[in-house]
Write an enzyme that holds these catalytic residues in place. Structure first.
Site, PDB file in Angstrom:
ATOM      1  N   ARG A  38      36.247  -8.909  21.533  1.00 40.32           N
ATOM      2  CA  ARG A  38      35.970  -9.803  20.837  1.00 40.32           C
ATOM      3  C   ARG A  38      34.347 -10.803  21.541  1.00 40.32           C
ATOM      4  NH1 ARG A  38      38.752 -14.579  18.222  1.00 40.32           N
ATOM      5  NH2 ARG A  38      38.185 -15.959  18.671  1.00 40.32           N
ATOM      6  N   LEU A  63      34.126 -18.276  13.770  1.00 36.35           N
ATOM      7  CA  LEU A  63      35.396 -17.386  14.669  1.00 36.35           C
ATOM      8  C   LEU A  63      36.561 -17.758  14.588  1.00 36.35           C
ATOM      9  CD1 LEU A  63      34.144 -14.882  17.791  1.00 36.35           C
ATOM     10  CD2 LEU A  63      34.787 -14.295  15.721  1.00 36.35           C
ATOM     11  N   SER A  64      37.599 -17.756  13.895  1.00 34.26           N
ATOM     12  CA  SER A  64      38.851 -17.891  14.357  1.00 34.26           C
ATOM     13  C   SER A  64      39.759 -17.558  15.333  1.00 34.26           C
ATOM     14  CB  SER A  64      40.102 -18.013  12.760  1.00 34.26           C
ATOM     15  OG  SER A  64      39.849 -17.887  11.581  1.00 34.26           O
ATOM     16  N   ALA A  65      40.589 -18.053  15.998  1.00 32.79           N
ATOM     17  CA  ALA A  65      41.397 -17.742  17.176  1.00 32.79           C
ATOM     18  C   ALA A  65      41.992 -16.812  17.114  1.00 32.79           C
ATOM     19  CB  ALA A  65      42.416 -19.181  16.942  1.00 32.79           C
ATOM     20  N   TYR A  69      43.896 -15.124  13.627  1.00 33.31           N
ATOM     21  CA  TYR A  69      43.020 -13.306  13.306  1.00 33.31           C
ATOM     22  C   TYR A  69      44.702 -12.343  12.941  1.00 33.31           C
ATOM     23  CZ  TYR A  69      38.644 -14.287  13.127  1.00 33.31           C
ATOM     24  OH  TYR A  69      37.804 -15.147  12.366  1.00 33.31           O
TER      25      TYR A  69
END
Length: 356
Positions: A38, A63-65, A69
């Site tokens: 990540r 970016l989502s958490a 995802y």
């Protein structure tokens, strides 16, 4: 949105925490998450927060958490050969993980509003293909990204097996999103503050499941041109593999099977499967307890000698760090290809011209 799991020390530690919290539930999704670090999708000055379960935004980059995802990947129920559309593809982090599970005969398209983010995504994709230690463990479906507003996609575009929208969808756009799905397909999107899974069970029938509460920025609404007309966004056509590319996929697949057979014969286990590792802190504490226990004199030992027991704690700490450091990964596929009696240009082609 995020913070559901503890922060990790590295990518593997983060995945361990997501598994423990039941956000990652299947082996395939776990392998995809472990394959892509990540932190590689963060700007250098923000990498120290990459393994926290939090969303990250810098300018247009977002970016989502990790927990989001994870739920998305599990809900999509990805399989080799499926077609995938990512609306709001951003950095390409999710699209790249999806590509690992779709395999070489899938379709992997992304739509992103900001051209600068698409350039960022292409750089990260190129970096993954050229340098990642995980690339050779998978048959990859490379994503394609197009710039535009996902609310302007042409109605003539093909339908997909799997669709994800990474922005909050207003109720008025729900039916529009459903039109992208084939019968039997799955759509995952934030709908009215809930991450929602919609399965198309027939031409006019659907099954809807609420997964968890989320908070996403809403879709950017369409802006009209000066003359009031809209310009429809055309998605890329399905990829048609060249004969060369099909040959490369077949050769690499055959070599992988040979490697697995050789490993099985040696009773070593599946070398292509990502190796789990112990958490470094936990292992260090356990070893240090053993060190301290070994320094306690045994009253029944006539040969007990303080000079024999005494050790430099700095040396022991250094040895522990060395012992717990993961071994560098080995690409058996790369080694096998390089050992073949083939011209160097062909070897490099089979390796996708990778740097390592």
């Amino acid at each position: 949105m995020g913070g559901a799991v503890s922060a990790g020390e590295d990518n593997d530690d983060l995945i361990d925490n997501l598994k423990e919290a039941q956000y990652i539930r299947t082996e395939e999704v776990e392998q995809a998450f472990r394959a892509i670090d990540r932190a590689d999708y963060y700007l250098d000055e923000f990498k120290e927060i990459a393994y926290k379960d939090l969303a990250w935004k810098h300018g247009n980059i977002h970016l989502s958490a990790p927990c989001i995802y994870s739920e998305v990947m599990e809900a999509l129920e990805l399989q080799p050969g499926l077609s995938f559309l990512n609306l709001g593809s951003g950095t390409g982090y999710l699209s790249t993980m999806v590509g690992l599970l779709l395999g070489p005969y899938g379709v992997n398209h992304g739509v992103e509003l900001h051209p600068d983010v698409i350039e960022y995504a292409k750089q990260k994709l190129d970096q993954f293909i050229r340098t990642s230690n995980s690339f050779d463990k998978f048959d990859f479906c490379e994503p394609s990204f197009v710039a535009g507003n996902c609310l302007e996609i042409s109605l003539e575009s093909s339908a997909y097996d799997r669709v994800y929208c990474g922005a909050g969808v207003q109720k008025e756009h729900e039916e529009y999103m459903k039109n992208f799905l084939k019968v039997g397909g799955i759509l995952v999107m934030p709908l009215e503050e809930k991450l929602t899974k919609i399965t198309r069970t027939g031409l006019t029938s659907w099954e809807t499941k609420k997964i968890l509460a989320v908070s996403f920025a809403p879709l950017v609404q369409i802006t009209k041109t000066d003359n009031g007309r809209r310009h429809p966004l055309h998605l890329p056509p399905p990829n048609v593999r060249s004969l060369q590319d099909l040959a490369r996929i077949a050769i690499r697949g055959r070599i992988k099977k040979t490697i697995k057979q050789e490993v099985t014969c040696r009773e070593v286990g599946g070398s292509l499967k990502p190796q789990r590792r112990y958490k470094r802190k936990r292992l260090r504490r356990r070893r240090m307890k053993e060190v301290f226990a070994s320094r306690i004199p045994n009253p029944f030992d006539d040969n007990n000698n303080c000079e024999d027991v005494e050790e430099d704690p700095r040396e022991e700490e250094e040895r522990v760090v060395i012992d717990t450091k993961p071994e560098p990964p080995v690409s058996f596929l790369r080694e096998k290809i390089l050992s073949l009696p083939l011209p160097d240009p062909l070897k490099y082609y089979l390796l996708y011209y990778r740097e390592k």
